[in-house]
Design an enzyme around this catalytic site. Structure first.
Site, PDB file in Angstrom:
ATOM      1  N   ASN A  11       0.859  -1.160  -0.017  1.00 48.11           N
ATOM      2  CA  ASN A  11      -0.037  -0.102   0.011  1.00 48.11           C
ATOM      3  C   ASN A  11       0.830   1.189  -0.024  1.00 48.11           C
ATOM      4  OD1 ASN A  11      -1.776   2.479   1.416  1.00 48.11           O
ATOM      5  ND2 ASN A  11      -3.180   0.601   1.611  1.00 48.11           N
ATOM      6  N   LYS A  14       0.835   3.438   3.245  1.00 54.55           N
ATOM      7  CA  LYS A  14       1.347   2.882   4.128  1.00 54.55           C
ATOM      8  C   LYS A  14       3.052   2.890   4.108  1.00 54.55           C
ATOM      9  CE  LYS A  14      -1.929  -0.826   5.576  1.00 54.55           C
ATOM     10  NZ  LYS A  14      -1.912  -1.962   5.865  1.00 54.55           N
ATOM     11  N   ASP A  75      -1.324  -4.886   9.942  1.00 53.58           N
ATOM     12  CA  ASP A  75      -2.501  -4.863   9.478  1.00 53.58           C
ATOM     13  C   ASP A  75      -3.286  -3.872  10.342  1.00 53.58           C
ATOM     14  OD1 ASP A  75      -4.184  -6.581   7.510  1.00 53.58           O
ATOM     15  OD2 ASP A  75      -5.490  -6.438   9.267  1.00 53.58           O
TER      16      ASP A  75
HETATM   17  P1  IMP Z   1      -4.802  -3.713   5.350  1.00 56.88           P
HETATM   18  O1  IMP Z   1      -4.208  -3.556   6.511  1.00 56.88           O
HETATM   19  O2  IMP Z   1      -3.829  -3.699   4.164  1.00 56.88           O
HETATM   20  O3  IMP Z   1      -5.872  -4.917   5.225  1.00 56.88           O
HETATM   21  O4  IMP Z   1      -5.694  -2.425   4.876  1.00 56.88           O
HETATM   22  C1  IMP Z   1      -6.055  -1.632   5.847  1.00 56.88           C
HETATM   23  C2  IMP Z   1      -7.178  -0.796   5.309  1.00 56.88           C
HETATM   24  O5  IMP Z   1      -7.397   0.067   6.604  1.00 56.88           O
HETATM   25  C3  IMP Z   1      -6.529   0.107   4.174  1.00 56.88           C
HETATM   26  O6  IMP Z   1      -6.890  -0.005   2.972  1.00 56.88           O
HETATM   27  C4  IMP Z   1      -7.473   1.408   4.718  1.00 56.88           C
HETATM   28  O7  IMP Z   1      -8.682   1.316   4.021  1.00 56.88           O
HETATM   29  C5  IMP Z   1      -7.772   1.454   6.218  1.00 56.88           C
HETATM   30  N1  IMP Z   1      -6.550   2.038   6.892  1.00 56.88           N
HETATM   31  C6  IMP Z   1      -5.684   1.662   7.743  1.00 56.88           C
HETATM   32  N2  IMP Z   1      -4.633   2.449   8.257  1.00 56.88           N
HETATM   33  C7  IMP Z   1      -5.183   3.719   7.814  1.00 56.88           C
HETATM   34  C8  IMP Z   1      -4.889   4.895   7.752  1.00 56.88           C
HETATM   35  O8  IMP Z   1      -3.715   5.302   8.310  1.00 56.88           O
HETATM   36  N3  IMP Z   1      -5.333   5.955   7.105  1.00 56.88           N
HETATM   37  C9  IMP Z   1      -6.683   5.543   6.374  1.00 56.88           C
HETATM   38  N4  IMP Z   1      -7.146   4.454   6.226  1.00 56.88           N
HETATM   39  C10 IMP Z   1      -6.424   3.379   7.104  1.00 56.88           C
END
Ligand code: IMP
Length: 209
Positions: A11, A14, A75
């Site tokens: 991402n 991130k 995550d």
């Molecule tokens: P994963 O950890 O890759 O499953 O994705 C986490 C999802 O949570 C992201 O795609 C965002 O939609 C949301 N998310 C996690 N952290 C943040 C942040 O710091 N800002 C905005 N959205 C977040």
């Protein structure tokens, strides 16, 4: 030689934050593309666990095996208390159907959350971001877990264009503004990810790679 740390996320939002959060750590940060690890179909199933820690652990094990470096995976997601903690571990793909483009998916997720909260008063809009981080020295090593969270509420309309994902609709209690309006430094100081990585960086300082 500077020790290398593999960070298991694709991402871009991130990656930007994590690079800054680990800027002072005594290691070189590498992401999947830096190791020539392009996305594979089996990655889709890595985030099926029922907890942030479970998902982070699966990503860490998967990528530690491929990258063959000490690996950290995270995550994260957002929990709205009045929705029983949703979107939670499903934050990334909250809106259906899934979109190929991450930015489109983020926008659709925000719309979906706003629709579910139409007419809800501020006390029913309370929410928190959570982040679980798992570090593995090797794929079969003891997992070290670090966590962070931050509280706020879901706004009625998106505000600001900073950050990524749910940031324009998340009003931070501590900053008194949305994460979309905050600078990267302001968000890092109070965010779920900032806190989890601060704990990890402190641990790394005591346990050099
Ligand atoms: P994963 O950890 O890759 O499953 O994705 C986490 C999802 O949570 C992201 O795609 C965002 O939609 C949301 N998310 C996690 N952290 C943040 C942040 O710091 N800002 C905005 N959205 C977040």
């Amino acid at each position: 030689m500077t020790p290398r740390l593999f960070v298991a996320t694709r991402n871009p939002g991130k990656q930007r934050e994590i690079r800054a959060l680990l800027a002072d750590a005594a290691c070189e940060v590498m992401f999947p593309e830096d190791r020539g690890l392009w996305e594979r179909p089996d990655e889709a199933g890595l985030e099926d666990a029922e907890s942030f820690e479970g998902n982070a652990r699966r990503k860490a094990e998967y990528f530690a095996k491929l990258a063959r470096f000490p690996t950290v995976a995270e995550d994260s997601g957002i929990e709205v208390f009045a929705l029983g903690g949703k979107p939670g571990v499903r934050s990334k793909r909250f809106a259906f159907p899934p979109r190929e483009d991450l930015r489109e998916q983020d926008e659709a997720n925000n719309r979906e959350l706003l629709v579910r909260l139409v007419g809800a008063p501020p006390e029913r809009r309370r929410a928190r971001y959570r982040c679980a981080l798992v570090f593995l020295e090797r794929h079969d090593a003891r997992p070290w877990v670090f966590e962070g969270q931050c509280t706020g509420r879901i706004l009625e309309t998106p505000t600001g264009s900073g950050g990524f994902g749910y940031d324009p609709i998340f009003f931070s209690d501590e900053l008194g503004k949305s994460f979309g309006e905050a600078t990267a430094e302001e968000k890092a100081a109070v965010s779920h990810r900032g806190r989890a990585f601060a704990a990890f960086a402190a641990w790394l300082a005591e346990h050099p790679l």
